[in-house]
Design a protein around this motif. Structure first.
Motif, short mmCIF file in Angstrom:
data_model
loop_
_atom_site.label_atom_id
_atom_site.label_comp_id
_atom_site.label_asym_id
_atom_site.label_seq_id
_atom_site.Cartn_x
_atom_site.Cartn_y
_atom_site.Cartn_z
N PRO A 138 -49.01 -25.17 6.08
CA PRO A 138 -47.95 -24.56 6.47
C PRO A 138 -48.52 -23.90 7.83
O PRO A 138 -47.74 -22.88 8.06
CB PRO A 138 -47.89 -23.82 5.48
CG PRO A 138 -47.84 -24.86 4.20
CD PRO A 138 -49.41 -24.88 4.75
N THR A 139 -48.90 -22.66 7.42
CA THR A 139 -49.80 -21.72 8.35
C THR A 139 -50.00 -22.77 9.91
O THR A 139 -49.64 -21.29 10.91
CB THR A 139 -51.17 -21.32 8.15
OG1 THR A 139 -50.91 -20.57 6.38
CG2 THR A 139 -51.69 -19.61 9.38
N PHE A 140 -50.65 -23.64 10.51
CA PHE A 140 -50.26 -24.10 11.36
C PHE A 140 -48.92 -23.95 12.21
O PHE A 140 -48.97 -24.56 13.12
CB PHE A 140 -51.21 -25.83 11.54
CG PHE A 140 -52.85 -25.32 11.15
CD1 PHE A 140 -53.19 -24.73 10.99
CD2 PHE A 140 -53.22 -26.68 10.98
CE1 PHE A 140 -54.92 -24.69 10.88
CE2 PHE A 140 -54.56 -26.53 10.39
CZ PHE A 140 -55.53 -25.31 10.68
N VAL A 141 -48.49 -24.76 10.91
CA VAL A 141 -47.08 -25.10 11.59
C VAL A 141 -46.72 -23.22 12.40
O VAL A 141 -45.96 -24.07 13.93
CB VAL A 141 -45.96 -25.46 10.32
CG1 VAL A 141 -44.46 -25.27 11.51
CG2 VAL A 141 -46.38 -26.72 10.09
N ALA A 142 -46.11 -22.36 11.92
CA ALA A 142 -46.15 -21.38 12.56
C ALA A 142 -47.10 -20.73 13.66
O ALA A 142 -46.25 -19.92 14.42
CB ALA A 142 -46.17 -20.10 11.24
N HIS A 143 -48.79 -21.00 13.38
CA HIS A 143 -48.93 -20.77 14.71
C HIS A 143 -48.55 -21.70 15.64
O HIS A 143 -49.24 -20.94 16.89
CB HIS A 143 -50.67 -20.51 13.66
CG HIS A 143 -51.03 -19.82 13.40
ND1 HIS A 143 -52.59 -19.25 12.55
CD2 HIS A 143 -50.76 -18.82 12.67
CE1 HIS A 143 -52.58 -18.59 12.27
NE2 HIS A 143 -51.71 -17.73 11.96
N VAL A 192 -48.01 -15.26 15.12
CA VAL A 192 -49.49 -15.33 14.03
C VAL A 192 -49.41 -14.84 13.08
O VAL A 192 -49.40 -15.33 11.51
CB VAL A 192 -50.19 -15.56 15.30
CG1 VAL A 192 -51.36 -16.29 14.60
CG2 VAL A 192 -50.35 -16.62 15.98
N ALA A 193 -49.65 -13.36 13.27
CA ALA A 193 -49.67 -12.22 12.04
C ALA A 193 -48.57 -12.26 10.98
O ALA A 193 -48.68 -12.20 9.97
CB ALA A 193 -49.14 -10.95 12.61
N ARG A 194 -47.44 -12.56 11.26
CA ARG A 194 -46.49 -12.48 9.93
C ARG A 194 -46.74 -13.45 9.43
O ARG A 194 -46.81 -14.04 8.31
CB ARG A 194 -44.79 -13.00 10.29
CG ARG A 194 -44.32 -11.66 10.69
CD ARG A 194 -42.83 -11.50 11.11
NE ARG A 194 -42.95 -12.76 12.23
CZ ARG A 194 -42.74 -12.13 13.80
NH1 ARG A 194 -42.29 -10.88 13.77
NH2 ARG A 194 -42.12 -12.64 14.86
N ALA A 195 -47.24 -14.77 9.74
CA ALA A 195 -47.60 -15.92 8.93
C ALA A 195 -48.69 -15.79 8.20
O ALA A 195 -49.11 -15.89 7.26
CB ALA A 195 -47.88 -16.79 9.33
N ASP A 196 -49.83 -14.81 9.36
CA ASP A 196 -51.05 -14.41 8.23
C ASP A 196 -50.75 -13.72 7.01
O ASP A 196 -51.61 -13.97 6.08
CB ASP A 196 -52.05 -14.00 8.96
CG ASP A 196 -52.41 -14.91 10.02
OD1 ASP A 196 -52.58 -15.94 9.75
OD2 ASP A 196 -52.63 -13.98 11.71
N LEU A 197 -49.96 -12.77 7.16
CA LEU A 197 -49.78 -12.05 5.92
C LEU A 197 -48.57 -12.53 4.85
O LEU A 197 -49.02 -12.17 3.56
CB LEU A 197 -48.70 -10.72 6.39
CG LEU A 197 -49.97 -9.73 6.64
CD1 LEU A 197 -49.90 -9.51 8.80
CD2 LEU A 197 -49.65 -7.89 6.50
N ASP A 198 -47.62 -13.14 5.44
CA ASP A 198 -46.88 -14.15 4.19
C ASP A 198 -48.06 -15.26 3.38
O ASP A 198 -47.87 -15.01 2.39
CB ASP A 198 -46.48 -15.05 5.07
CG ASP A 198 -45.12 -14.87 5.46
OD1 ASP A 198 -44.57 -13.04 5.56
OD2 ASP A 198 -43.89 -15.57 6.35
N TYR A 199 -48.72 -15.85 4.43
CA TYR A 199 -50.25 -16.29 3.46
C TYR A 199 -51.33 -15.42 2.15
O TYR A 199 -51.50 -16.38 1.47
CB TYR A 199 -50.80 -17.12 4.33
CG TYR A 199 -52.18 -18.06 3.95
CD1 TYR A 199 -51.67 -19.50 3.32
CD2 TYR A 199 -54.02 -17.68 3.36
CE1 TYR A 199 -52.36 -20.60 2.56
CE2 TYR A 199 -53.90 -18.26 2.62
CZ TYR A 199 -53.61 -20.13 2.49
OH TYR A 199 -54.94 -20.65 1.60
N VAL A 200 -51.54 -14.21 2.22
CA VAL A 200 -51.97 -13.69 1.45
C VAL A 200 -50.82 -12.77 0.57
O VAL A 200 -51.37 -12.36 -0.74
CB VAL A 200 -52.91 -12.06 1.99
CG1 VAL A 200 -53.46 -13.54 2.83
CG2 VAL A 200 -52.67 -11.69 2.98
#
Lengths: 206, 206
Positions: B141-146, A153-161
Protein backbone atom coordinates in the motif's frame (compact mmCIF):
# COMPACT_ATOMS: atom_id res chain seq x y z
CA UNK A 1 11.44 -19.63 24.63
CA UNK A 2 15.07 -20.79 24.79
CA UNK A 3 17.86 -19.20 22.77
CA UNK A 4 17.75 -21.96 20.09
CA UNK A 5 14.08 -21.20 19.40
CA UNK A 6 14.75 -17.46 19.38
CA UNK A 7 17.38 -18.19 16.72
CA UNK A 8 14.94 -20.29 14.65
CA UNK A 9 12.19 -17.66 14.91
CA UNK A 10 14.42 -14.81 13.75
CA UNK A 11 16.96 -16.55 11.53
CA UNK A 12 19.76 -14.99 13.59
CA UNK A 13 22.47 -17.56 14.52
CA UNK A 14 22.90 -18.35 18.23
CA UNK A 15 26.51 -17.00 18.41
CA UNK A 16 25.28 -13.71 16.92
CA UNK A 17 22.47 -13.52 19.48
CA UNK A 18 25.04 -14.10 22.25
CA UNK A 19 27.17 -11.32 20.79
CA UNK A 20 24.21 -8.90 20.86
CA UNK A 21 23.50 -9.92 24.48
CA UNK A 22 27.13 -9.27 25.48
CA UNK A 23 27.12 -5.92 23.67
CA UNK A 24 23.96 -4.95 25.51
CA UNK A 25 21.85 -4.15 22.42
CA UNK A 26 19.61 -7.15 23.19
CA UNK A 27 18.28 -7.19 26.78
CA UNK A 28 19.12 -10.30 28.83
CA UNK A 29 16.47 -13.02 29.07
CA UNK A 30 14.91 -14.14 32.31
CA UNK A 31 17.40 -16.53 33.94
CA UNK A 32 15.87 -19.99 34.57
CA UNK A 33 19.01 -21.86 35.63
CA UNK A 34 22.76 -21.29 35.79
CA UNK A 35 23.20 -21.78 32.03
CA UNK A 36 19.75 -21.04 30.66
CA UNK A 37 17.52 -18.07 30.13
CA UNK A 38 14.03 -17.59 28.76
CA UNK A 39 13.25 -15.12 25.96
CA UNK A 40 9.91 -13.68 24.83
CA UNK A 41 8.22 -11.78 22.00
CA UNK A 42 10.05 -8.56 22.92
CA UNK A 43 13.36 -10.29 22.14
CA UNK A 44 12.08 -11.37 18.74
CA UNK A 45 11.02 -7.81 17.94
CA UNK A 46 14.28 -6.36 19.18
CA UNK A 47 16.35 -8.85 17.16
CA UNK A 48 14.36 -8.01 14.02
CA UNK A 49 15.02 -4.35 14.71
CA UNK A 50 18.76 -4.96 15.11
CA UNK A 51 18.86 -7.05 11.93
CA UNK A 52 17.04 -4.35 10.01
CA UNK A 53 19.54 -1.74 11.13
CA UNK A 54 22.61 -3.89 10.46
CA UNK A 55 21.55 -5.77 7.30
CA UNK A 56 19.45 -3.15 5.54
CA UNK A 57 20.93 0.02 6.93
CA UNK A 58 24.55 -1.06 7.16
CA UNK A 59 24.62 0.73 10.52
CA UNK A 60 27.60 0.21 12.81
CA UNK A 61 27.15 -1.46 16.18
CA UNK A 62 27.78 1.95 17.77
CA UNK A 63 24.83 3.46 15.85
CA UNK A 64 22.66 0.48 16.75
CA UNK A 65 23.58 0.94 20.41
CA UNK A 66 22.67 4.62 20.22
CA UNK A 67 19.26 3.98 18.65
CA UNK A 68 18.49 1.13 21.04
CA UNK A 69 19.42 3.39 23.98
CA UNK A 70 17.07 6.05 22.61
CA UNK A 71 14.24 3.52 22.49
CA UNK A 72 14.87 2.28 26.02
CA UNK A 73 15.09 5.85 27.33
CA UNK A 74 12.12 7.39 25.69
CA UNK A 75 9.11 5.22 26.43
CA UNK A 76 7.43 8.44 27.53
CA UNK A 77 7.30 10.56 24.36
CA UNK A 78 7.44 7.99 21.59
CA UNK A 79 5.23 10.16 19.37
CA UNK A 80 8.26 12.13 18.24
CA UNK A 81 10.63 9.19 17.88
CA UNK A 82 9.79 8.92 14.18
CA UNK A 83 11.43 12.23 13.36
CA UNK A 84 14.37 11.53 15.68
CA UNK A 85 15.16 8.11 14.34
CA UNK A 86 14.79 9.24 10.76
CA UNK A 87 17.45 11.86 11.57
CA UNK A 88 19.82 9.20 12.89
CA UNK A 89 19.56 7.24 9.64
CA UNK A 90 21.47 9.91 7.74
CA UNK A 91 25.08 9.59 6.63
CA UNK A 92 27.44 12.27 7.94
CA UNK A 93 28.22 15.03 5.46
CA UNK A 94 31.55 16.85 5.29
CA UNK A 95 31.94 20.60 5.32
CA UNK A 96 29.40 22.33 3.09
CA UNK A 97 29.87 25.83 1.68
CA UNK A 98 27.70 28.69 2.96
CA UNK A 99 26.29 29.56 -0.48
CA UNK A 100 24.88 26.05 -0.91
CA UNK A 101 23.45 26.07 2.62
CA UNK A 102 21.81 29.44 1.91
CA UNK A 103 20.33 28.06 -1.33
CA UNK A 104 18.92 25.06 0.58
CA UNK A 105 17.44 27.40 3.20
CA UNK A 106 15.66 29.26 0.38
CA UNK A 107 14.31 25.93 -0.94
CA UNK A 108 13.06 24.97 2.54
CA UNK A 109 11.45 28.39 2.97
CA UNK A 110 9.65 28.01 -0.36
CA UNK A 111 8.35 24.64 0.85
CA UNK A 112 7.20 26.18 4.14
CA UNK A 113 9.73 24.02 5.99
CA UNK A 114 11.70 26.88 7.62
CA UNK A 115 11.93 24.95 10.91
CA UNK A 116 13.90 22.21 9.15
CA UNK A 117 17.01 24.31 8.39
CA UNK A 118 18.85 22.63 11.27
CA UNK A 119 17.86 19.12 10.11
CA UNK A 120 20.99 17.08 9.26
CA UNK A 121 19.47 16.28 5.85
CA UNK A 122 19.61 19.98 4.98
CA UNK A 123 23.40 19.52 4.91
CA UNK A 124 23.02 16.51 2.63
CA UNK A 125 20.91 18.61 0.27
CA UNK A 126 23.53 21.37 0.33
CA UNK A 127 26.23 18.80 -0.53
CA UNK A 128 24.15 17.50 -3.46
CA UNK A 129 23.52 21.06 -4.63
CA UNK A 130 27.25 21.82 -4.46
CA UNK A 131 28.14 18.62 -6.37
CA UNK A 132 25.55 19.50 -9.00
CA UNK A 133 26.86 23.06 -9.37
CA UNK A 134 30.37 21.75 -9.86
CA UNK A 135 29.00 19.81 -12.83
CA UNK A 136 27.09 22.85 -14.11
CA UNK A 137 23.65 22.01 -12.74
CA UNK A 138 21.31 24.00 -10.51
CA UNK A 139 19.00 21.50 -8.84
CA UNK A 140 17.37 23.99 -6.46
CA UNK A 141 14.11 24.30 -8.47
CA UNK A 142 13.93 20.50 -8.79
CA UNK A 143 14.37 20.21 -5.01
CA UNK A 144 11.22 22.30 -4.52
CA UNK A 145 9.16 20.03 -6.80
CA UNK A 146 10.66 16.90 -5.23
CA UNK A 147 10.03 18.31 -1.76
CA UNK A 148 6.32 18.74 -2.54
CA UNK A 149 6.22 15.11 -3.68
CA UNK A 150 7.98 14.06 -0.47
CA UNK A 151 5.19 15.58 1.62
CA UNK A 152 2.97 12.87 0.12
CA UNK A 153 5.68 10.24 0.75
CA UNK A 154 6.04 11.29 4.40
CA UNK A 155 2.27 11.22 4.96
CA UNK A 156 2.21 7.62 3.74
CA UNK A 157 5.24 6.83 5.94
CA UNK A 158 3.59 8.22 9.06
CA UNK A 159 0.24 6.62 8.26
CA UNK A 160 2.06 3.31 8.07
CA UNK A 161 3.47 3.53 11.61
CA UNK A 162 0.50 5.20 13.30
CA UNK A 163 -1.00 3.23 16.17
CA UNK A 164 1.96 0.85 16.55
CA UNK A 165 3.76 0.42 19.87
CA UNK A 166 7.18 1.99 20.27
CA UNK A 167 9.39 -1.01 19.37
CA UNK A 168 7.23 -1.89 16.39
CA UNK A 169 7.06 1.73 15.33
CA UNK A 170 10.82 2.16 15.40
CA UNK A 171 11.39 -1.06 13.57
CA UNK A 172 8.85 0.14 10.98
CA UNK A 173 10.54 3.52 10.62
CA UNK A 174 13.96 1.96 10.19
CA UNK A 175 12.89 -0.83 7.84
CA UNK A 176 10.51 1.48 5.99
CA UNK A 177 13.07 4.23 5.57
CA UNK A 178 16.02 2.06 4.54
CA UNK A 179 14.12 -0.33 2.29
CA UNK A 180 11.95 2.62 1.32
CA UNK A 181 14.90 4.57 -0.11
CA UNK A 182 15.55 1.71 -2.52
CA UNK A 183 11.86 1.41 -3.34
CA UNK A 184 11.52 5.15 -3.87
CA UNK A 185 14.48 5.21 -6.26
CA UNK A 186 12.94 2.27 -8.17
CA UNK A 187 9.50 3.92 -8.32
CA UNK A 188 11.13 7.11 -9.54
CA UNK A 189 12.80 5.28 -12.44
CA UNK A 190 9.55 3.58 -13.42
CA UNK A 191 7.71 6.91 -13.19
CA UNK A 192 10.38 8.51 -15.40
CA UNK A 193 9.83 5.82 -18.03
CA UNK A 194 6.03 6.12 -17.79
CA UNK A 195 6.19 9.92 -18.04
CA UNK A 196 8.71 9.68 -20.89
CA UNK A 197 6.31 7.40 -22.79
CA UNK A 198 3.44 9.80 -22.11
CA UNK A 199 5.42 12.71 -23.53
CA UNK A 200 7.36 11.09 -26.35
CA UNK A 201 5.67 7.78 -27.20
CA UNK A 202 6.72 4.19 -26.61
CA UNK A 203 10.17 2.69 -27.32
CA UNK A 204 10.00 0.54 -30.43
CA UNK A 205 11.86 -2.28 -28.68
CA UNK A 206 9.10 -2.83 -26.13
CA UNK B 1 42.21 23.37 -26.72
CA UNK B 2 45.10 21.09 -25.82
CA UNK B 3 44.85 18.15 -23.44
CA UNK B 4 46.34 20.16 -20.53
CA UNK B 5 43.59 22.77 -20.86
CA UNK B 6 40.93 20.06 -21.17
CA UNK B 7 42.27 18.68 -17.90
CA UNK B 8 42.13 22.11 -16.23
CA UNK B 9 38.58 22.77 -17.49
CA UNK B 10 37.21 19.47 -16.21
CA UNK B 11 39.41 18.70 -13.23
CA UNK B 12 40.20 15.28 -14.76
CA UNK B 13 43.95 14.47 -14.64
CA UNK B 14 45.75 14.13 -18.00
CA UNK B 15 46.67 10.43 -17.47
CA UNK B 16 42.96 9.69 -16.80
CA UNK B 17 41.95 11.53 -19.96
CA UNK B 18 44.51 9.46 -21.91
CA UNK B 19 43.06 6.31 -20.36
CA UNK B 20 39.53 7.30 -21.48
CA UNK B 21 40.87 8.00 -24.98
CA UNK B 22 42.56 4.59 -25.12
CA UNK B 23 39.40 2.89 -23.85
CA UNK B 24 37.37 4.63 -26.53
CA UNK B 25 34.82 6.26 -24.19
CA UNK B 26 36.22 9.69 -25.06
CA UNK B 27 36.44 10.37 -28.82
CA UNK B 28 39.90 11.24 -30.16
CA UNK B 29 40.71 14.91 -30.65
CA UNK B 30 41.59 16.44 -34.00
CA UNK B 31 45.26 15.61 -34.60
CA UNK B 32 47.36 18.77 -35.12
CA UNK B 33 50.85 17.18 -35.12
CA UNK B 34 52.45 13.83 -34.44
CA UNK B 35 52.15 14.22 -30.65
CA UNK B 36 49.35 16.74 -30.29
CA UNK B 37 45.62 16.88 -30.72
CA UNK B 38 42.99 19.58 -30.32
CA UNK B 39 39.88 19.12 -28.18
CA UNK B 40 36.65 21.10 -28.09
CA UNK B 41 33.49 21.71 -26.06
CA UNK B 42 32.13 18.27 -26.94
CA UNK B 43 35.11 16.69 -25.15
CA UNK B 44 34.43 18.77 -22.03
CA UNK B 45 30.79 17.65 -22.02
CA UNK B 46 31.70 14.03 -22.61
CA UNK B 47 34.31 14.07 -19.83
CA UNK B 48 31.76 15.57 -17.43
CA UNK B 49 29.34 12.82 -18.41
CA UNK B 50 31.96 10.11 -17.79
CA UNK B 51 32.91 11.65 -14.44
CA UNK B 52 29.27 11.77 -13.40
CA UNK B 53 28.82 8.11 -14.22
CA UNK B 54 32.04 6.98 -12.53
CA UNK B 55 32.19 9.32 -9.51
CA UNK B 56 28.52 9.69 -8.68
CA UNK B 57 27.13 6.48 -10.05
CA UNK B 58 30.00 4.18 -9.27
CA UNK B 59 29.43 2.68 -12.73
CA UNK B 60 32.02 0.28 -14.14
CA UNK B 61 33.97 1.18 -17.28
CA UNK B 62 31.95 -1.50 -19.09
CA UNK B 63 28.67 0.24 -18.16
CA UNK B 64 30.11 3.61 -19.16
CA UNK B 65 31.14 2.15 -22.52
CA UNK B 66 27.62 0.79 -23.04
CA UNK B 67 25.91 4.09 -22.26
CA UNK B 68 28.39 6.06 -24.36
CA UNK B 69 27.80 3.65 -27.27
CA UNK B 70 24.04 4.17 -26.86
CA UNK B 71 24.52 7.93 -27.09
CA UNK B 72 26.73 7.72 -30.16
CA UNK B 73 24.27 5.33 -31.83
CA UNK B 74 21.04 7.07 -31.17
CA UNK B 75 21.35 10.63 -32.35
CA UNK B 76 18.09 10.00 -34.18
CA UNK B 77 15.55 9.29 -31.43
CA UNK B 78 17.02 10.93 -28.39
CA UNK B 79 13.58 11.79 -27.03
CA UNK B 80 13.31 8.33 -25.50
CA UNK B 81 16.87 8.16 -24.17
CA UNK B 82 15.73 9.46 -20.77
CA UNK B 83 13.74 6.34 -20.02
CA UNK B 84 16.44 4.09 -21.46
CA UNK B 85 19.31 5.58 -19.53
CA UNK B 86 17.30 5.66 -16.33
CA UNK B 87 16.83 1.91 -16.79
CA UNK B 88 20.57 1.36 -17.16
CA UNK B 89 21.22 3.13 -13.84
CA UNK B 90 19.61 0.28 -11.89
CA UNK B 91 21.55 -2.26 -9.85
CA UNK B 92 21.00 -5.89 -10.85
CA UNK B 93 18.58 -7.79 -8.64
CA UNK B 94 18.88 -11.50 -7.88
CA UNK B 95 16.06 -14.02 -8.30
CA UNK B 96 12.74 -12.68 -7.04
CA UNK B 97 9.82 -14.90 -6.00
CA UNK B 98 6.67 -14.98 -8.13
CA UNK B 99 4.35 -13.91 -5.31
CA UNK B 100 6.30 -10.68 -4.80
CA UNK B 101 6.40 -10.01 -8.54
CA UNK B 102 2.62 -10.54 -8.72
CA UNK B 103 2.12 -8.12 -5.81
CA UNK B 104 4.25 -5.51 -7.59
CA UNK B 105 2.22 -5.99 -10.78
CA UNK B 106 -0.93 -5.29 -8.76
CA UNK B 107 0.69 -2.10 -7.40
CA UNK B 108 1.68 -0.98 -10.92
CA UNK B 109 -1.86 -1.74 -12.17
CA UNK B 110 -3.34 0.37 -9.38
CA UNK B 111 -1.04 3.21 -10.43
CA UNK B 112 -2.08 2.82 -14.06
CA UNK B 113 1.50 1.79 -14.93
CA UNK B 114 0.67 -1.66 -16.37
CA UNK B 115 3.16 -1.15 -19.23
CA UNK B 116 5.98 -0.94 -16.69
CA UNK B 117 5.78 -4.56 -15.45
CA UNK B 118 8.85 -5.45 -17.54
CA UNK B 119 10.84 -2.47 -16.21
CA UNK B 120 13.97 -3.68 -14.36
CA UNK B 121 12.95 -1.56 -11.37
CA UNK B 122 9.83 -3.70 -10.97
CA UNK B 123 12.20 -6.48 -9.89
CA UNK B 124 13.86 -4.13 -7.41
CA UNK B 125 10.45 -3.33 -5.95
CA UNK B 126 9.65 -7.05 -5.71
CA UNK B 127 12.95 -7.63 -3.87
CA UNK B 128 12.14 -4.82 -1.41
CA UNK B 129 8.62 -6.22 -0.92
CA UNK B 130 10.07 -9.68 -0.23
CA UNK B 131 12.64 -8.30 2.23
CA UNK B 132 9.86 -6.37 4.00
CA UNK B 133 7.62 -9.42 4.21
CA UNK B 134 10.43 -11.42 5.76
CA UNK B 135 10.51 -8.80 8.51
CA UNK B 136 6.72 -8.86 8.86
CA UNK B 137 5.90 -5.78 6.76
CA UNK B 138 3.61 -5.35 3.80
CA UNK B 139 4.79 -2.28 1.92
CA UNK B 140 2.50 -2.71 -1.09
CA UNK B 141 0.00 0.00 0.00
CA UNK B 142 2.89 2.37 0.75
CA UNK B 143 4.30 1.69 -2.74
CA UNK B 144 1.05 2.96 -4.26
CA UNK B 145 1.20 6.21 -2.27
CA UNK B 146 4.91 6.63 -3.00
CA UNK B 147 4.31 5.85 -6.68
CA UNK B 148 1.77 8.70 -6.90
CA UNK B 149 4.36 11.01 -5.37
CA UNK B 150 6.95 9.80 -7.87
CA UNK B 151 4.75 10.91 -10.77
CA UNK B 152 5.37 14.44 -9.54
CA UNK B 153 9.09 13.71 -9.12
CA UNK B 154 9.34 12.34 -12.67
CA UNK B 155 7.53 15.34 -14.15
CA UNK B 156 10.09 17.63 -12.50
CA UNK B 157 12.90 15.35 -13.76
CA UNK B 158 11.66 15.48 -17.35
CA UNK B 159 10.98 19.21 -17.19
CA UNK B 160 14.58 19.67 -16.12
CA UNK B 161 16.05 17.96 -19.19
CA UNK B 162 13.52 19.18 -21.77
CA UNK B 163 15.05 21.16 -24.61
CA UNK B 164 18.64 20.09 -23.97
CA UNK B 165 20.80 18.49 -26.64
CA UNK B 166 21.47 14.76 -26.39
CA UNK B 167 24.84 14.82 -24.58
CA UNK B 168 23.64 17.45 -22.13
CA UNK B 169 20.37 15.63 -21.65
CA UNK B 170 22.04 12.34 -20.84
CA UNK B 171 24.49 13.98 -18.52
CA UNK B 172 21.51 15.67 -16.81
CA UNK B 173 19.61 12.40 -16.50
CA UNK B 174 22.60 10.61 -15.02
CA UNK B 175 23.68 13.39 -12.67
CA UNK B 176 20.06 14.20 -11.79
CA UNK B 177 19.11 10.62 -11.11
CA UNK B 178 22.19 9.61 -9.13
CA UNK B 179 22.55 12.82 -7.13
CA UNK B 180 18.75 12.99 -7.11
CA UNK B 181 18.40 9.69 -5.24
CA UNK B 182 20.45 11.11 -2.40
CA UNK B 183 18.50 14.36 -2.50
CA UNK B 184 15.17 12.55 -2.57
CA UNK B 185 16.13 10.44 0.47
CA UNK B 186 17.19 13.62 2.28
CA UNK B 187 13.97 15.46 1.36
CA UNK B 188 11.97 12.45 2.53
CA UNK B 189 13.63 12.56 5.97
CA UNK B 190 13.00 16.29 6.31
CA UNK B 191 9.39 15.82 5.20
CA UNK B 192 9.00 13.02 7.78
CA UNK B 193 10.21 15.36 10.51
CA UNK B 194 7.99 18.22 9.30
CA UNK B 195 4.95 15.94 9.10
CA UNK B 196 5.81 14.41 12.49
CA UNK B 197 5.88 17.91 14.02
CA UNK B 198 2.58 18.76 12.36
CA UNK B 199 0.96 15.66 13.82
CA UNK B 200 2.61 15.39 17.20
CA UNK B 201 4.17 18.76 18.06
CA UNK B 202 7.76 19.95 18.17
CA UNK B 203 10.67 18.14 19.93
CA UNK B 204 11.54 19.92 23.14
CA UNK B 205 15.27 19.78 22.27
CA UNK B 206 14.87 22.04 19.26
Amino acid sequence: MRIAELSRETGVPVPTIKFYLREGVLPAGERTSKNQARYDESHIRRLRLIRAMVDLGGLSLASVREIVAAIDDQESDDDQLMGRVSKSLIPEVDAVDDASLAAVEAVLAELGWEDACSHPSARTLAAVLAAGRELGHDFAPTFVAHGRACEEVARADLDYVEGKDVDQMLESVIVGTLLGDTALAALRRIAQTVESHRRYGVDEDE
